[in-house]
Structures are given as structure tokens and as C-alpha cells.
Motif scaffolding. Structure first.
Motif, mmCIF file in Angstrom:
data_model
loop_
_atom_site.group_PDB
_atom_site.id
_atom_site.type_symbol
_atom_site.label_atom_id
_atom_site.label_comp_id
_atom_site.label_asym_id
_atom_site.label_seq_id
_atom_site.Cartn_x
_atom_site.Cartn_y
_atom_site.Cartn_z
ATOM 1 N N LYS A 132 0.828 -1.207 0.000
ATOM 2 C CA LYS A 132 0.000 0.000 0.000
ATOM 3 C C LYS A 132 0.862 1.256 0.000
ATOM 4 O O LYS A 132 0.554 2.240 -0.694
ATOM 5 C CB LYS A 132 -0.934 -0.002 1.210
ATOM 6 N N LYS A 133 1.958 1.242 0.794
ATOM 7 C CA LYS A 133 2.847 2.398 0.828
ATOM 8 C C LYS A 133 3.432 2.682 -0.552
ATOM 9 O O LYS A 133 3.531 3.831 -0.986
ATOM 10 C CB LYS A 133 3.964 2.162 1.839
ATOM 11 N N LEU A 134 3.825 1.624 -1.261
ATOM 12 C CA LEU A 134 4.421 1.799 -2.590
ATOM 13 C C LEU A 134 3.386 2.250 -3.610
ATOM 14 O O LEU A 134 3.653 3.114 -4.449
ATOM 15 C CB LEU A 134 5.074 0.493 -3.042
ATOM 16 N N VAL A 135 2.182 1.653 -3.553
ATOM 17 C CA VAL A 135 1.135 2.016 -4.524
ATOM 18 C C VAL A 135 0.734 3.477 -4.370
ATOM 19 O O VAL A 135 0.604 4.213 -5.348
ATOM 20 C CB VAL A 135 -0.084 1.087 -4.372
ATOM 21 N N THR A 136 0.483 3.909 -3.109
ATOM 22 C CA THR A 136 0.011 5.280 -2.891
ATOM 23 C C THR A 136 1.135 6.304 -2.924
ATOM 24 O O THR A 136 0.945 7.423 -3.408
ATOM 25 C CB THR A 136 -0.721 5.362 -1.551
ATOM 26 N N GLY A 137 2.329 5.923 -2.391
ATOM 27 C CA GLY A 137 3.403 6.907 -2.293
ATOM 28 C C GLY A 137 4.260 7.016 -3.529
ATOM 29 O O GLY A 137 4.630 8.121 -3.938
ATOM 30 N N VAL A 138 4.581 5.871 -4.155
ATOM 31 C CA VAL A 138 5.501 5.885 -5.300
ATOM 32 C C VAL A 138 4.744 5.856 -6.625
ATOM 33 O O VAL A 138 5.025 6.641 -7.539
ATOM 34 C CB VAL A 138 6.471 4.690 -5.215
ATOM 35 N N LEU A 139 3.716 4.989 -6.717
ATOM 36 C CA LEU A 139 3.006 4.810 -7.990
ATOM 37 C C LEU A 139 1.809 5.753 -8.139
ATOM 38 O O LEU A 139 1.153 5.749 -9.188
ATOM 39 C CB LEU A 139 2.539 3.360 -8.111
ATOM 40 N N LYS A 140 1.475 6.535 -7.098
ATOM 41 C CA LYS A 140 0.404 7.542 -7.136
ATOM 42 C C LYS A 140 -0.964 6.927 -7.439
ATOM 43 O O LYS A 140 -1.787 7.503 -8.147
ATOM 44 C CB LYS A 140 0.707 8.633 -8.178
ATOM 45 N N GLY A 141 -1.231 5.745 -6.896
ATOM 46 C CA GLY A 141 -2.501 5.075 -7.139
ATOM 47 C C GLY A 141 -3.190 4.721 -5.851
ATOM 48 O O GLY A 141 -3.006 5.370 -4.817
ATOM 49 N N GLU A 142 -4.001 3.664 -5.897
ATOM 50 C CA GLU A 142 -4.709 3.207 -4.718
ATOM 51 C C GLU A 142 -4.893 1.702 -4.800
ATOM 52 O O GLU A 142 -4.791 1.107 -5.878
ATOM 53 C CB GLU A 142 -6.079 3.889 -4.601
ATOM 54 N N ILE A 143 -5.165 1.100 -3.636
ATOM 55 C CA ILE A 143 -5.383 -0.334 -3.573
ATOM 56 C C ILE A 143 -6.573 -0.607 -2.668
ATOM 57 O O ILE A 143 -6.729 0.032 -1.625
ATOM 58 C CB ILE A 143 -4.129 -1.076 -3.056
ATOM 59 N N ILE A 144 -7.457 -1.509 -3.101
ATOM 60 C CA ILE A 144 -8.640 -1.845 -2.324
ATOM 61 C C ILE A 144 -8.766 -3.361 -2.237
ATOM 62 O O ILE A 144 -8.188 -4.095 -3.053
ATOM 63 C CB ILE A 144 -9.925 -1.257 -2.942
ATOM 64 N N CYS A 145 -9.527 -3.813 -1.231
ATOM 65 C CA CYS A 145 -9.745 -5.242 -1.038
ATOM 66 C C CYS A 145 -11.231 -5.504 -0.870
ATOM 67 O O CYS A 145 -11.913 -4.791 -0.118
ATOM 68 C CB CYS A 145 -8.985 -5.736 0.195
ATOM 69 N N VAL A 146 -11.721 -6.524 -1.583
ATOM 70 C CA VAL A 146 -13.096 -6.998 -1.433
ATOM 71 C C VAL A 146 -13.018 -8.476 -1.116
ATOM 72 O O VAL A 146 -12.406 -9.244 -1.870
ATOM 73 C CB VAL A 146 -13.930 -6.758 -2.708
ATOM 74 N N SER A 147 -13.635 -8.899 0.013
ATOM 75 C CA SER A 147 -13.481 -10.291 0.425
ATOM 76 C C SER A 147 -14.721 -10.793 1.137
ATOM 77 O O SER A 147 -15.452 -10.006 1.755
ATOM 78 C CB SER A 147 -12.275 -10.436 1.359
ATOM 79 N N ARG A 148 -14.960 -12.095 1.020
ATOM 80 C CA ARG A 148 -16.016 -12.777 1.755
ATOM 81 C C ARG A 148 -15.388 -13.969 2.463
ATOM 82 O O ARG A 148 -14.656 -14.760 1.847
ATOM 83 C CB ARG A 148 -17.140 -13.236 0.828
ATOM 84 N N HIS A 149 -15.656 -14.075 3.749
ATOM 85 C CA HIS A 149 -15.046 -15.132 4.542
ATOM 86 C C HIS A 149 -15.394 -16.518 3.979
ATOM 87 O O HIS A 149 -16.538 -16.802 3.669
ATOM 88 C CB HIS A 149 -15.512 -15.030 5.992
ATOM 89 N N ALA A 150 -14.345 -17.348 3.812
ATOM 90 C CA ALA A 150 -14.462 -18.730 3.323
ATOM 91 C C ALA A 150 -14.817 -18.812 1.844
ATOM 92 O O ALA A 150 -15.062 -19.909 1.337
ATOM 93 C CB ALA A 150 -15.467 -19.514 4.152
ATOM 94 N N GLU A 151 -14.823 -17.669 1.137
ATOM 95 C CA GLU A 151 -15.143 -17.693 -0.296
ATOM 96 C C GLU A 151 -14.006 -17.163 -1.156
ATOM 97 O O GLU A 151 -13.886 -17.529 -2.313
ATOM 98 C CB GLU A 151 -16.412 -16.885 -0.567
#
Length: 650
Positions: A618-637
Motif C-alpha cells: 500500500k505504501k508503494l502504490v500510494t506513495g511511489v506509484l500515485k494510485g490506490e489499492i482496495i480489497c473486497v473479500s467474503r469469509h471462506a469464499e
């Protein structure tokens, strides 16, 4: 029988006719009741005898020559005939006079009948005009008997109230009045009957046929009808709109009064011609006076101004009137109990065409609480200033301490960086040797190995690589936090980066029996290739670690400017890694990107890790690459991690 006639004219209008002698036979009958006719005949005979006309008639009819040769008896008969003729003459005169009187009576009677017919026609026309006027005059007119029953009503009342005449005539007029008004109406109706000829006026509510309320203003008085019976005439005017306006005005005045009371704002009006002063209720409340305690003049107002402010207030108002300038001042008011209030006054003055002042209209605002608050605020400010001065001295001392602490921290950070750099070199060198020699031995370049030896060498190799990755992550984290990450911008195709990352883990994915799905696109990038590859490797590595069965999908999409939420106007690349692994509970997702965090899971003990991978990504994506990262998850899926980075950075 042959009859010979002889006539005698009396004047120009009367003619007497009779038969000759000898054969002349007379007969005359008059009823006993015709006294007027008998009287006229007697009067006529009397007048003929007295006028000498009798002798002339006799000579004319029975002259001496004619009498010659007649006996005395015959002469007597002739005389009798002459008398009878005279009598007939008198009767003729009487009949003539009677005829003239009858003709005159007939003429007078004809005139009387004609005038009567004209009067009847005029009366009918007048009654028709009155009926039209009565029905169409814009007032509801009722005629009531002494019991209050409706005798008649005009058409305007029918139109205004909706009732037909047959629905009201004979019924108590009370039936069409509002229930709450009926007692007062009965009382008023009784007073009307007790004072004949006197007009009474009232305002009540009637009920329209459709049920709505109609306010009316009524005038009632008694009179007599054609039979001489006493009736009550009532004229009604619809005042519903006026009542609505009055109610709206009342509510408006009530709201104004309430608003003035809430705002402590009153208004006043000074008539400069009559020197009369009007105050609203709120002004009386502000001055703590009752209306009867106030003289309602300008001088009376000045008496309630604080003595020290009277000259100032009087001068300010007088000059504003004389110079036609605004009047906006603040002053004190002295109450009857000795209390002092602060008010703010504003006003405008109106003038006539000659420039003479007519009246002033103004407001009075109670600013006592504001003044008290200002005074309290002033004291508080003084206290705060004293506290600030004392606190500033303390902060200055603390700032000096912080500055010294910052100097020490910088020195510690420099020492940490030196330590990390030193340890990096000192640890990498033996680790690389361990990794290199264990790989040579494991590949049996120096001779065959037993199964136990191979297992031990594999553990050594994995541990060495893990320790080397940990060292690299720690160094990268320290550089990112210190803001000294080295960035190398270069041009490349994202297709090549994804291919390299996927190839790195192809063997591990096959060994776990997972299905690998890859969707790649060609897109030229202008960014830090090494850091982008590092982030993709971290995401695929996590997917491989925490997926026991199923598949791993790596997908690359190009997002045009209108569909991205990074920097406006830039095309971005979207890289997502989806797995069918253990998934993440929703409440744990925010913790994923914290340093040294490893979530509880059945695989935690089996899967190695430091808890720095996603944090560093996340530090590299937002600080160096000027982007963002997100997570979408469902437990056990399973989970999906998505990076959005611009294709070009400077």
C-alpha cells in the motif's frame, strides 16, 4: 187612424212634441221610488207656469181663431190638454237634465276607471322593479315572523347559501346558523322584537348547504306586513373573506408579537405633528412599564432614558430629523426599580412635500444580555490573555525541549539507518552464501544426498530466503517511512510485468493443484517498473499462500479518464488478483494494511510471513506509484485485491 203632430221648441236645445186635439190621448206612469224624477217633473211644471210660457203655448196651440165655434166644455178640455202638454214639457226638461247628469257621471266614471287601470299598471311595474331589485341586490334578505320562522328570502340568498326557498320558508331561521352562535342570536332576536323600529346589527356564522361556514354581518328591524302583522326584516352581507383577513392579521400580529418577545425587539411610532408616541407591547416590557404609566409623548420617553444618556439621545434624534440622516444609537434605560438596561434604537422619519417632518418609525432592541455577555467576554479575554502569556512561556520552554528531543531523534534515525544499512550488508553476505551453497548441495552437484539430507537442505534454503525477504522488507519500509525511496521511472509494457510475475509463481501454483487464469493487455507505462512488479508479486504471493483449492485469477484492465477516480484526465491501469482461498471477515479488512499484522486463520501457523507485505504494498502504490489499492473479500469464499495506478507519472 191619422195622427197629426205639432212641435214646440223651447230655446235651442228643448223640443216638445204632442198630438192634435180631439184624438190626443195621454198616459204617463212614474214609479213611486223615483223621487228624484218626480221632483224634476214637478220642478219643470212649476217653472213653465211661472215663466208665462204656459200662455204662449196655449195661444200657439189653441188660438182664438181655433176656439171659435167650440163650446165651453170643449174649451175646458182643450185647456186640460194644454196643461197636460205643459206637464209633458216639464217632464222632458227633467229627463234632459237627468240625462246630462248621467252622461257627466259616466264620463267621470270612465276617467276614474282609466286612472285606476293606469295606477294598477304603474303598481305592477313598480312591484316588478322592486322584486327584481330585491332578488338581485347583493345582500341576503330575509323576512321572518315573530317566532323566527322564514317567511321569504331573495334569490341572492338562495345563490349565496345554496338553499331553495321551499327548503327554508316555514322553518326556523336558527336552523341555518352555527350551533355555537345560536344562543347569542336568540338573545339579539328578542331585543329586536322588544324594540320595534330600532335597527340592530351583529356578526354570526351561517352554515351553507354544502356544510361550509359563511360569516355574515346582519342588520335587523321590525315592520308590519300588508295584513298589519309584525315581521322582522333582515339584511345579510357575506363577510367571510373579511373574517379570514382579520384572522390572518390576528395571527400575523400574534406571530409578530411572539417574534418581538423572543427577539426582545419592539417598535414605536412618533407623530411629530401631534406629539403622540405609540409603543408596541414589547417596548413596554423592555421599559418595564404599563401603558397607563406612560405619558405617550417624546418627553415622557426621555424621562425613562438614563440621566447620563438623555442629552446624547435627544441630540442624536433631533439631528437625524433635522439633517434627514439615519438614527442608530445605543443607550441605557433606567427602570423604575433602579435597574439599568441597554437598548439599541433605529428609526426613519417621513416628511411632507414641503420637507416638514411628519412621523418617525423605529425599533427598540434589548441588548442587555449582549452587553453583559460582552462584558463577561472582555473579562474572559483578559483572563485568557494572562493564561496565554503564561502558557506561551510554558510552550516556549516545551518547544525548546522538543527541539532537543527532535535533534536526538534525528540522530537516532541516522543511527538506525546506519544500522540497517550495516546489518543489511552484514546479513545479506552470509545469507547469500547459505542460500547459494544450500542450493548447490540440494541440486546434488557435489554428490548424491539421502532423503533426510535433502529435507534438511530444503528447510535451510527456505529459511534463508525468508530471512532475506524479511531484511529486504524492513529496509524498504524504513526507506518509505523516511521518504527516501529510490524511484526509477522507465517506459515498459504492462504485459511484460504481469507475465514475469505470473511466471515466478507458475511452479508453486501447479504444485498446489490450483487453476491459474490470466487476462493481460498491452499498455505502455511510464512509471517505476521495479516497484510495480514488487507490488504485483506480493499480491500473487498472498493468493498462493492462502488458497488451498480452486483458482487464482490475474486480470489487467485499462481505465479511460472518464471512468477513473485517480488524477483527473489520466488513463489508469487496473490490476486485480482474485483467489478462492480462506477469505477475510469484513471487520478485519481495515487491519490488512497495517504493519506487522497477521490475521488469525487456520493457515497462520503453516504459512510464513512478517505482516509487512500488504503494508509495504500500500505504501508503494500510494506513495511511489500515485494510485490506490482496495480489497473486497467474503469469509471462506475468497478475496480480490485491486490496484489502480496511472499509466504515466513524472
Amino acid at each position: 187612424m191619422l195622427y197629426l203632430f205639432h212641435e214646440l221648441r223651447l230655446g235651442d236645445k228643448i223640443k216638445v212634441t204632442g198630438e192634435p186635439l180631439r184624438t190626443l190621448k195621454w198616459s204617463m206612469a212614474v214609479r213611486e221610488g223615483d223621487k228624484e224624477l218626480l221632483s224634476l217633473l214637478n220642478e219643470g211644471i212649476r217653472k213653465v207656469r211661472q215663466s208665462g210660457e204656459y200662455e204662449r203655448i196655449y195661444t200657439k196651440w189653441f188660438g182664438k181663431k181655433i176656439l171659435a165655434g167650440y163650446s165651453q166644455k170643449e174649451i175646458w178640455v182643450f185647456s186640460l190638454i194644454a196643461v197636460l202638454l205643459s206637464l209633458a214639457f216639464g217632464i222632458s226638461i227633467g229627463l234632459f237634465i237627468l240625462n246630462m247628469r248621467l252622461r257627466s257621471s259616466r264620463n267621470e266614471l270612465s276617467k276614474t276607471i282609466t286612472e285606476h287601470k293606469r295606477s294598477e299598471k304603474s303598481l305592477r311595474e313598480s312591484e316588478e322593479r322592486y322584486r327584481i331589485l330585491y332578488d338581485n341586490i347583493p345582500t341576503m334578505n330575509f323576512t321572518l315572523d315573530t317566532s323566527g320562522n322564514v317567511v321569504s328570502l331573495n334569490q341572492f340568498a338562495v345563490r349565496e347559501l345554496g338553499y331553495q326557498p321551499e327548503e327554508l320558508v316555514g322553518r326556523p331561521v336558527l336552523d341555518i346558523f352555527y350551533d355555537e352562535d345560536k344562543p347569542a342570536l336568540l338573545k339579539q332576536f328578542g331585543e329586536v322584537l322588544q324594540n320595534p323600529g330600532r335597527a340592530y346589527e351583529w356578526e354570526f356564522r351561517k352554515v351553507h348547504k354544502d356544510g361550509r361556514i359563511v360569516w355574515v354581518r346582519e342588520i335587523a328591524c321590525t315592520t308590519k306586513d300588508q295584513k298589519g302583522d309584525i315581521v322582522v326584516l333582515v339584511a345579510c352581507q357575506d363577510i367571510t373573506e373579511r373574517k379570514k383577513s382579520e384572522e390572518a392579521l390576528r395571527k400575523s400580529e400574534a406571530r409578530l408579537k411572539e417574534a418581538q418577545q423572543i427577539a426582545h425587539l419592539g417598535h414605536w411610532e412618533l407623530d411629530l405633528v401631534e406629539n403622540t408616541l405609540y409603543w408596541s407591547d414589547e417596548v413596554y416590557r423592555i421599559f418595564d412599564l404599563e401603558p397607563q404609566e406612560f405619558g405617550a409623548t417624546y418627553e415622557a420617553f426621555l424621562e425613562h432614558v438614563h440621566p447620563d444618556d438623555r442629552d446624547f439621545v435627544n441630540r442624536a434624534y433631533t439631528e437625524s430629523v433635522r439633517n434627514r440622516t439615519g438614527y442608530d444609537i445605543g443607550h441605557r434605560v433606567l427602570l423604575k426599580n433602579g435597574e439599568v438596561k441597554y437598548v439599541r434604537e433605529r428609526c426613519q422619519t417621513e416628511y411632507d412635500d414641503r420637507g416638514n417632518p411628519l412621523r418617525s418609525i423605529g425599533t427598540v432592541l434589548d441588548i442587555t444580555q449582549l452587553k453583559l455577555a460582552e462584558e463577561a467576554l472582555r473579562k474572559l479575554n483578559e483572563e485568557l490573555e494572562m493564561r496565554v502569556r503564561g502558557r506561551t512561556a510554558e510552550l516556549k520552554e516545551k518547544a525548546e525541549e522538543l527541539e532537543q528531543a527532535n535533534i536526538r531523534l534525528k540522530e537516532l534515525d541516522r543511527l538506525k539507518s546506519m544500522f540497517i544499512a550495516s546489518m543489511s550488508h552484514e546479513l545479506r553476505t552470509p545469507l547469500n552464501s547459505i542460500i547459494g551453497f544450500s542450493s548447490i548441495l540440494l541440486n546434488e552437484w557435489l554428490g548424491s544426498l539421502t532423503a533426510e539430507q535433502k529435507e534438511n537442505l530444503s528447510i535451510i534454503l527456505r529459511s534463508g530466503k525468508h530471512l532475506l525477504n524479511l531484511i529486504d522488507d524492513v529496509i524498504d519500509v524504513s526507506k518509505v517511512e523516511a521518504g527516501i525511496v529510490e524511484t526509477r521511472i522507465e517506459d515498459f509494457d504492462i504485459y511484460d510485468v504481469i507475465s514475469e510475475a505470473v511466471t515466478t509463481f507458475t511452479k508453486d501454483i501447479k504444485e498446489k493443484g490450483l487453476e491459474l487464469k490470466v487476462e493481460m493487455v498491452h499498455q505502455q507505462m511510464h512509471t517505476d517498473r521495479r516497484r510495480l512488479l514488487q507490488c504485483v508479486l506480493n499480491l500473487i504471493s498472498n493468493a498462493v499462500k492462502f488458497t488451498g483449492k480452486g483458482s487464482i485469477t490475474v486480470q489487467t484492465l485499462i481505465r479511460e479518464p472518464e471512468r477513473i477516480d485517480v488524477e483527473e484526465g489520466e488513463t489508469s491501469i487496473e490490476i486485480s488478483v482474485t483467489d478462492t482461498g480462506i477469505g477475510i471477515e469484513e471487520e478485519n479488512i481495515p487491519k490488512l494494511f497495517n504493519a506487522f499484522v497477521r490475521l488469525e486463520s487456520p493457515l497462520k501457523a503453516k504459512v510464513p510471513g512478517t505482516g509487512l507485505g500488504l503494508y509495504l504494498t500500500k505504501k508503494l502504490v500510494t506513495g511511489v506509484l500515485k494510485g490506490e489499492i482496495i480489497c473486497v473479500s467474503r469469509h471462506a469464499e475468497g478475496s480480490t485485491f485491486t490496484m489502480k495506478v496511472p499509466v504515466r507519472i513524472e
